[in-house]
Design a protein around this motif. Sequence first.
Motif, PDB file in Angstrom:
ATOM      1  N   ILE A  76       6.336  -1.575  -8.446  1.00  0.00           N
ATOM      2  CA  ILE A  76       6.715  -2.629  -7.485  1.00  0.00           C
ATOM      3  C   ILE A  76       5.581  -3.647  -7.341  1.00  0.00           C
ATOM      4  CG2 ILE A  76       7.305  -3.095  -5.068  1.00  0.00           C
ATOM      5  CD1 ILE A  76       8.578  -0.247  -5.031  1.00  0.00           C
ATOM      6  N   MET A  77       4.356  -3.148  -7.233  1.00  0.00           N
ATOM      7  CA  MET A  77       3.207  -4.056  -7.052  1.00  0.00           C
ATOM      8  C   MET A  77       2.992  -4.910  -8.297  1.00  0.00           C
ATOM      9  SD  MET A  77       0.513  -1.498  -5.238  1.00  0.00           S
ATOM     10  CE  MET A  77       0.992  -0.501  -3.842  1.00  0.00           C
ATOM     11  N   THR A  78       3.181  -4.302  -9.479  1.00  0.00           N
ATOM     12  CA  THR A  78       2.994  -5.052 -10.731  1.00  0.00           C
ATOM     13  C   THR A  78       4.046  -6.159 -10.833  1.00  0.00           C
ATOM     14  OG1 THR A  78       2.109  -3.083 -11.794  1.00  0.00           O
ATOM     15  CG2 THR A  78       2.891  -4.819 -13.254  1.00  0.00           C
ATOM     16  N   GLU A  79       5.293  -5.823 -10.513  1.00  0.00           N
ATOM     17  CA  GLU A  79       6.353  -6.839 -10.599  1.00  0.00           C
ATOM     18  C   GLU A  79       6.103  -7.974  -9.603  1.00  0.00           C
ATOM     19  OE1 GLU A  79       9.675  -3.698 -12.270  1.00  0.00           O
ATOM     20  OE2 GLU A  79       9.985  -4.535 -10.264  1.00  0.00           O
ATOM     21  N   ALA A  80       5.563  -7.616  -8.417  1.00  0.00           N
ATOM     22  CA  ALA A  80       5.288  -8.650  -7.409  1.00  0.00           C
ATOM     23  C   ALA A  80       4.045  -9.463  -7.796  1.00  0.00           C
ATOM     24  CB  ALA A  80       5.088  -7.995  -6.048  1.00  0.00           C
ATOM     25  N   GLY A  81       3.157  -8.845  -8.591  1.00  0.00           N
ATOM     26  CA  GLY A  81       1.999  -9.576  -9.143  1.00  0.00           C
ATOM     27  C   GLY A  81       0.886  -9.861  -8.143  1.00  0.00           C
ATOM     28  N   GLY A 116      -1.142  -7.246  -6.591  1.00  0.00           N
ATOM     29  CA  GLY A 116      -2.065  -6.120  -6.400  1.00  0.00           C
ATOM     30  C   GLY A 116      -1.686  -5.274  -5.198  1.00  0.00           C
ATOM     31  N   GLY A 117      -2.598  -4.402  -4.799  1.00  0.00           N
ATOM     32  CA  GLY A 117      -2.322  -3.516  -3.665  1.00  0.00           C
ATOM     33  C   GLY A 117      -3.258  -2.320  -3.687  1.00  0.00           C
ATOM     34  N   THR A 118      -2.916  -1.320  -2.888  1.00  0.00           N
ATOM     35  CA  THR A 118      -3.737  -0.106  -2.857  1.00  0.00           C
ATOM     36  C   THR A 118      -2.849   1.142  -2.905  1.00  0.00           C
ATOM     37  OG1 THR A 118      -3.769   0.165  -0.439  1.00  0.00           O
ATOM     38  CG2 THR A 118      -5.489  -1.231  -1.391  1.00  0.00           C
ATOM     39  N   THR A 178       0.823  -1.202   0.000  1.00  0.00           N
ATOM     40  CA  THR A 178       0.000   0.000   0.000  1.00  0.00           C
ATOM     41  C   THR A 178       0.866   1.266   0.000  1.00  0.00           C
ATOM     42  OG1 THR A 178      -1.867   1.114   1.091  1.00  0.00           O
ATOM     43  CG2 THR A 178      -0.389  -0.076   2.525  1.00  0.00           C
ATOM     44  N   VAL A 179       0.474   2.205  -0.862  1.00  0.00           N
ATOM     45  CA  VAL A 179       1.152   3.501  -0.952  1.00  0.00           C
ATOM     46  C   VAL A 179       0.168   4.567  -0.493  1.00  0.00           C
ATOM     47  CG1 VAL A 179       2.044   5.247  -2.559  1.00  0.00           C
ATOM     48  CG2 VAL A 179       2.686   2.851  -2.845  1.00  0.00           C
ATOM     49  N   VAL A 180       0.627   5.462   0.395  1.00  0.00           N
ATOM     50  CA  VAL A 180      -0.167   6.626   0.780  1.00  0.00           C
ATOM     51  C   VAL A 180       0.598   7.873   0.333  1.00  0.00           C
ATOM     52  CG1 VAL A 180      -1.082   7.973   2.697  1.00  0.00           C
ATOM     53  CG2 VAL A 180      -1.245   5.477   2.748  1.00  0.00           C
ATOM     54  N   LEU A 200      -5.323   0.621 -13.500  1.00  0.00           N
ATOM     55  CA  LEU A 200      -4.640  -0.375 -12.661  1.00  0.00           C
ATOM     56  C   LEU A 200      -5.571  -1.465 -12.121  1.00  0.00           C
ATOM     57  CD1 LEU A 200      -2.188   2.005 -10.731  1.00  0.00           C
ATOM     58  CD2 LEU A 200      -1.703   0.577 -12.737  1.00  0.00           C
ATOM     59  N   ALA A 201      -6.891  -1.306 -12.321  1.00  0.00           N
ATOM     60  CA  ALA A 201      -7.831  -2.317 -11.812  1.00  0.00           C
ATOM     61  C   ALA A 201      -7.511  -3.724 -12.315  1.00  0.00           C
ATOM     62  CB  ALA A 201      -9.270  -1.921 -12.160  1.00  0.00           C
ATOM     63  N   PRO A 202      -7.172  -3.889 -13.613  1.00  0.00           N
ATOM     64  CA  PRO A 202      -6.873  -5.257 -14.065  1.00  0.00           C
ATOM     65  C   PRO A 202      -5.662  -5.883 -13.370  1.00  0.00           C
ATOM     66  CG  PRO A 202      -7.253  -3.789 -15.939  1.00  0.00           C
ATOM     67  CD  PRO A 202      -7.161  -2.917 -14.726  1.00  0.00           C
ATOM     68  N   LYS A 203      -4.816  -5.053 -12.764  1.00  0.00           N
ATOM     69  CA  LYS A 203      -3.656  -5.586 -12.019  1.00  0.00           C
ATOM     70  C   LYS A 203      -3.999  -5.807 -10.543  1.00  0.00           C
ATOM     71  CE  LYS A 203      -0.397  -2.775 -14.780  1.00  0.00           C
ATOM     72  NZ  LYS A 203       0.298  -3.719 -15.637  1.00  0.00           N
ATOM     73  N   GLY A 204      -5.242  -5.541 -10.167  1.00  0.00           N
ATOM     74  CA  GLY A 204      -5.640  -5.732  -8.766  1.00  0.00           C
ATOM     75  C   GLY A 204      -5.160  -4.620  -7.857  1.00  0.00           C
ATOM     76  N   ILE A 205      -4.841  -3.462  -8.463  1.00  0.00           N
ATOM     77  CA  ILE A 205      -4.401  -2.319  -7.652  1.00  0.00           C
ATOM     78  C   ILE A 205      -5.563  -1.330  -7.575  1.00  0.00           C
ATOM     79  CG2 ILE A 205      -2.748  -0.411  -7.425  1.00  0.00           C
ATOM     80  CD1 ILE A 205      -0.786  -2.118  -9.142  1.00  0.00           C
TER      81      ILE A 205
END
Length: 249
Positions: free
Chosen positions: A129-134, A136-138, A87-89, A175-180
């Motif tokens: 970072i979230m995409t490479e880890a695969g 998702g995130g917020t 998660t990024v704020v 980014l929704a298709p990546k689960g972010i």
Amino acid sequence: MLLEGKKAVITGGTRGIGYAIAERFIEEGAVVTVFGSRQETADAAVEKLLAAHLDAKVWGRTCDLTSLDAVTEAFKAAAEDMGGLDTVVNNAGISQSTPLLDYTADEWQKVMDLNVTAVFNGCRAGAQIMTEAGHGGTITTTSSMVSKYGQPSGCGYPTSKYAVNGLTQCLSRELAPKGIRVNAVAPGITKTDMVAALPEKMIAPLIATIPLGRIGEPEDVANAFVYLASDMSSYVTGAVIPVDGAARS
Ligand code: NAD
């Protein structure tokens, strides 16, 4: 706990709303890196958080948030410290109340650099970072109630927050298709150091315009960030959530 084991970076996490977000995230089980404008303020925030939460896993960093390269490198280093990034704020921001005819080009640029470009940089670095880890995130950004109603002087600040809402809504779709999931919180007037220092005679008329009858506490705002970073908001993306006591001016 709503954020058990989640790894978070929080820009502007050394005081005010960002510090409250860091504290509430830790209370909900998150591992946190706070970014400050100087390493000393980041270290001081970490010390304070550890004094209040002995078991906290928390780091402090600084970098030039207006540089994409610097943010990319710093977020990667933070993810290495924490063992990942969920998660990024994007919370760091500055306000302005300069009348139009007194604005300088530098002043305008300064607010756009931190309130818009730095937010883009945080989204870009975090999403990579979230995409490479695969997994998702917020990503959640601090907007403001002025992004809905403007303000009578200091047009750069509301303009920057309208841009935050636009970026949030675009990236939520991309980014929704990546689960972010990408959201924003729009606080009303909130009792950070700056507001707490105002004299009572300035505060009282402000409170009179707020239907809930009080100024927001940083924790009121932080709780919306907890919700948006947690699985409780699993179907919420592209939202700009007001936390303003129904203030409308
Ligand atoms: P604050 O001034 O107390 O904290 C700002 C944070 O941003 C600090 O941690 C500071 O280190 C960081 N920061 C400032 N300039 C920076 C720079 N150049 N580089 C890196 N970091 C920098 O402010 P706050 O009231 O807690 O505001 C936080 C966010 O909330 C901002 O985005 C602000 O626009 C927004 N907001 C605040 C209010 C309010 O009434 N306080 C209302 C609506 C929105």
